[in-house]
Design a protein around this motif. Structure first.
Motif, short mmCIF file in Angstrom:
data_model
loop_
_atom_site.label_atom_id
_atom_site.label_comp_id
_atom_site.label_asym_id
_atom_site.label_seq_id
_atom_site.Cartn_x
_atom_site.Cartn_y
_atom_site.Cartn_z
N THR A 1 15.84 -33.88 7.60
CA THR A 1 16.33 -33.21 6.40
C THR A 1 15.22 -32.40 5.75
O THR A 1 15.42 -31.25 5.37
CB THR A 1 16.90 -34.24 5.39
OG1 THR A 1 17.99 -34.93 6.02
CG2 THR A 1 17.37 -33.56 4.12
N PHE A 2 14.04 -32.99 5.66
CA PHE A 2 12.89 -32.29 5.08
C PHE A 2 12.56 -31.04 5.88
O PHE A 2 12.33 -29.96 5.32
CB PHE A 2 11.70 -33.25 5.01
CG PHE A 2 10.48 -32.68 4.36
CD1 PHE A 2 10.51 -32.22 3.04
CD2 PHE A 2 9.29 -32.61 5.06
CE1 PHE A 2 9.37 -31.69 2.45
CE2 PHE A 2 8.15 -32.09 4.47
CZ PHE A 2 8.19 -31.63 3.16
N ALA A 3 12.54 -31.15 7.21
CA ALA A 3 12.24 -30.01 8.07
C ALA A 3 13.28 -28.90 7.89
O ALA A 3 12.93 -27.72 7.81
CB ALA A 3 12.17 -30.45 9.53
N ARG A 4 14.56 -29.28 7.80
CA ARG A 4 15.61 -28.27 7.58
C ARG A 4 15.44 -27.60 6.23
O ARG A 4 15.62 -26.39 6.10
CB ARG A 4 16.99 -28.91 7.69
CG ARG A 4 17.48 -29.10 9.10
CD ARG A 4 18.97 -29.42 9.16
NE ARG A 4 19.37 -30.50 8.29
CZ ARG A 4 19.33 -31.80 8.59
NH1 ARG A 4 18.91 -32.18 9.78
NH2 ARG A 4 19.73 -32.71 7.73
N GLN A 5 15.09 -28.36 5.21
CA GLN A 5 14.92 -27.78 3.87
C GLN A 5 13.70 -26.85 3.84
O GLN A 5 13.74 -25.80 3.19
CB GLN A 5 14.79 -28.88 2.81
CG GLN A 5 16.05 -29.72 2.65
CD GLN A 5 17.24 -28.91 2.12
OE1 GLN A 5 17.19 -27.72 1.91
NE2 GLN A 5 18.33 -29.61 1.89
N LEU A 6 12.63 -27.22 4.52
CA LEU A 6 11.47 -26.34 4.60
C LEU A 6 11.82 -25.05 5.34
O LEU A 6 11.40 -23.96 4.93
CB LEU A 6 10.30 -27.04 5.29
CG LEU A 6 9.51 -28.03 4.46
CD1 LEU A 6 8.47 -28.73 5.33
CD2 LEU A 6 8.84 -27.35 3.28
N ALA A 7 12.58 -25.17 6.42
CA ALA A 7 13.01 -23.99 7.16
C ALA A 7 13.87 -23.09 6.27
O ALA A 7 13.72 -21.86 6.28
CB ALA A 7 13.78 -24.40 8.41
N ARG A 8 14.72 -23.70 5.49
CA ARG A 8 15.57 -22.94 4.56
C ARG A 8 14.72 -22.24 3.50
O ARG A 8 14.94 -21.06 3.19
CB ARG A 8 16.56 -23.90 3.90
CG ARG A 8 17.52 -23.27 2.96
CD ARG A 8 18.47 -24.31 2.41
NE ARG A 8 19.26 -23.77 1.34
CZ ARG A 8 19.98 -24.50 0.50
NH1 ARG A 8 20.01 -25.82 0.64
NH2 ARG A 8 20.67 -23.93 -0.44
N LEU A 9 13.73 -22.93 2.97
CA LEU A 9 12.83 -22.35 1.99
C LEU A 9 12.04 -21.19 2.60
O LEU A 9 11.90 -20.12 1.99
CB LEU A 9 11.88 -23.42 1.44
CG LEU A 9 10.89 -22.97 0.37
CD1 LEU A 9 11.62 -22.49 -0.89
CD2 LEU A 9 9.95 -24.13 0.03
N ASN A 10 11.52 -21.39 3.81
CA ASN A 10 10.79 -20.32 4.50
C ASN A 10 11.67 -19.11 4.75
O ASN A 10 11.23 -17.97 4.58
CB ASN A 10 10.18 -20.82 5.81
CG ASN A 10 8.87 -21.51 5.58
OD1 ASN A 10 8.04 -21.05 4.83
ND2 ASN A 10 8.69 -22.62 6.26
N ALA A 11 12.90 -19.33 5.20
CA ALA A 11 13.81 -18.22 5.46
C ALA A 11 14.09 -17.43 4.18
O ALA A 11 14.09 -16.19 4.19
CB ALA A 11 15.13 -18.74 6.07
N ALA A 12 14.27 -18.13 3.08
CA ALA A 12 14.50 -17.44 1.80
C ALA A 12 13.26 -16.65 1.39
O ALA A 12 13.37 -15.50 0.93
CB ALA A 12 14.88 -18.45 0.72
N ALA A 13 12.10 -17.24 1.57
CA ALA A 13 10.85 -16.56 1.20
C ALA A 13 10.63 -15.32 2.06
O ALA A 13 10.17 -14.29 1.57
CB ALA A 13 9.67 -17.52 1.33
N GLU A 14 10.99 -15.40 3.34
CA GLU A 14 10.81 -14.25 4.24
C GLU A 14 11.75 -13.11 3.90
O GLU A 14 11.44 -11.96 4.17
CB GLU A 14 11.01 -14.69 5.70
CG GLU A 14 9.88 -15.55 6.20
CD GLU A 14 10.18 -16.26 7.52
OE1 GLU A 14 11.32 -16.09 8.04
OE2 GLU A 14 9.29 -16.94 8.02
N GLN A 15 12.87 -13.42 3.28
CA GLN A 15 13.85 -12.39 2.91
C GLN A 15 13.58 -11.78 1.54
O GLN A 15 14.18 -10.79 1.17
CB GLN A 15 15.27 -12.98 2.93
CG GLN A 15 15.70 -13.46 4.29
CD GLN A 15 15.65 -12.39 5.36
OE1 GLN A 15 16.09 -11.27 5.14
NE2 GLN A 15 15.06 -12.69 6.50
N THR A 16 12.68 -12.39 0.79
CA THR A 16 12.40 -11.93 -0.56
C THR A 16 11.20 -10.98 -0.55
O THR A 16 10.13 -11.34 -0.06
CB THR A 16 12.09 -13.14 -1.48
OG1 THR A 16 13.19 -14.03 -1.42
CG2 THR A 16 11.86 -12.69 -2.91
N PRO A 17 11.39 -9.76 -1.07
CA PRO A 17 10.25 -8.84 -1.10
C PRO A 17 9.19 -9.32 -2.07
O PRO A 17 9.46 -10.10 -3.00
CB PRO A 17 10.87 -7.52 -1.58
CG PRO A 17 12.22 -7.84 -2.10
CD PRO A 17 12.60 -9.20 -1.61
#
Length: 151
Positions: free
Chosen positions: A133-149
């Motif tokens: 769960t932690f790994a999925r949440q980190l991946a989700r956070l990273n994906a959001a950060a990569e999409q944010t200018p």
């Protein structure tokens, strides 16, 4: 402080605390790769190592969001240390790619294995579900950060 600010503050604070510990852990062991390797150059080294088939210095700078001169200095250091090499781009004879030779790659892989063990110790009392769960949440956070200018 609003609830949204409090949540953002808490996440930022805890991530910053953790990043400092991870950085400290890595810095204490960089000599295992090379005695003259510093942390910022190590980050470039990882970026080059993780680029499948090599990477152009300009693409590395863009991907890591650092100035080209920073990459240029780091690349010079990594070449001097024997941790990377320049190879000709397979489809553009004028361009060069940065890559990691096998000996340096094996040093990095050994370093990473010890790092994985360190993380394993940190998470040893977590359930497998908690870790996943932690790994999925980190991946989700990273994906959001990569999409944010950048702001």
């Amino acid at each position: 402080m609003t609830p949204e600010q409090s949540t953002g503050y808490d996440v930022d604070y805890e991530l910053t605390r953790f990043f400092r510990r991870v950085r400290d852990q890595a810095m204490s062991r960089l000599h295992e790769i090379h005695e003259d390797l510093d942390y910022n150059t190590f980050l470039l080294f990882i970026g080059i190592a993780d680029a499948q088939g090599g990477v152009r210095a300009s693409d590395l700078a863009e991907g890591m969001r650092v100035h080209k001169s920073t990459v240029s200095r780091g690349v010079s250091t990594l070449e001097r240390l024997g941790l990377i090499e320049r190879v000709q781009h397979p489809s553009d004879g004028r361009a060069q790619l940065l890559s990691v030779p096998p000996s340096a790659r094996s040093q990095l892989e050994a370093f990473r294995k010890r790092n994985y063990a360190w993380f394993g110790e940190l998470l040893s009392d977590w359930t497998e579900t908690d870790v996943q769960t932690f790994a999925r949440q980190l991946a989700r956070l990273n994906a959001a950060a990569e999409q944010t200018p950048r702001s």
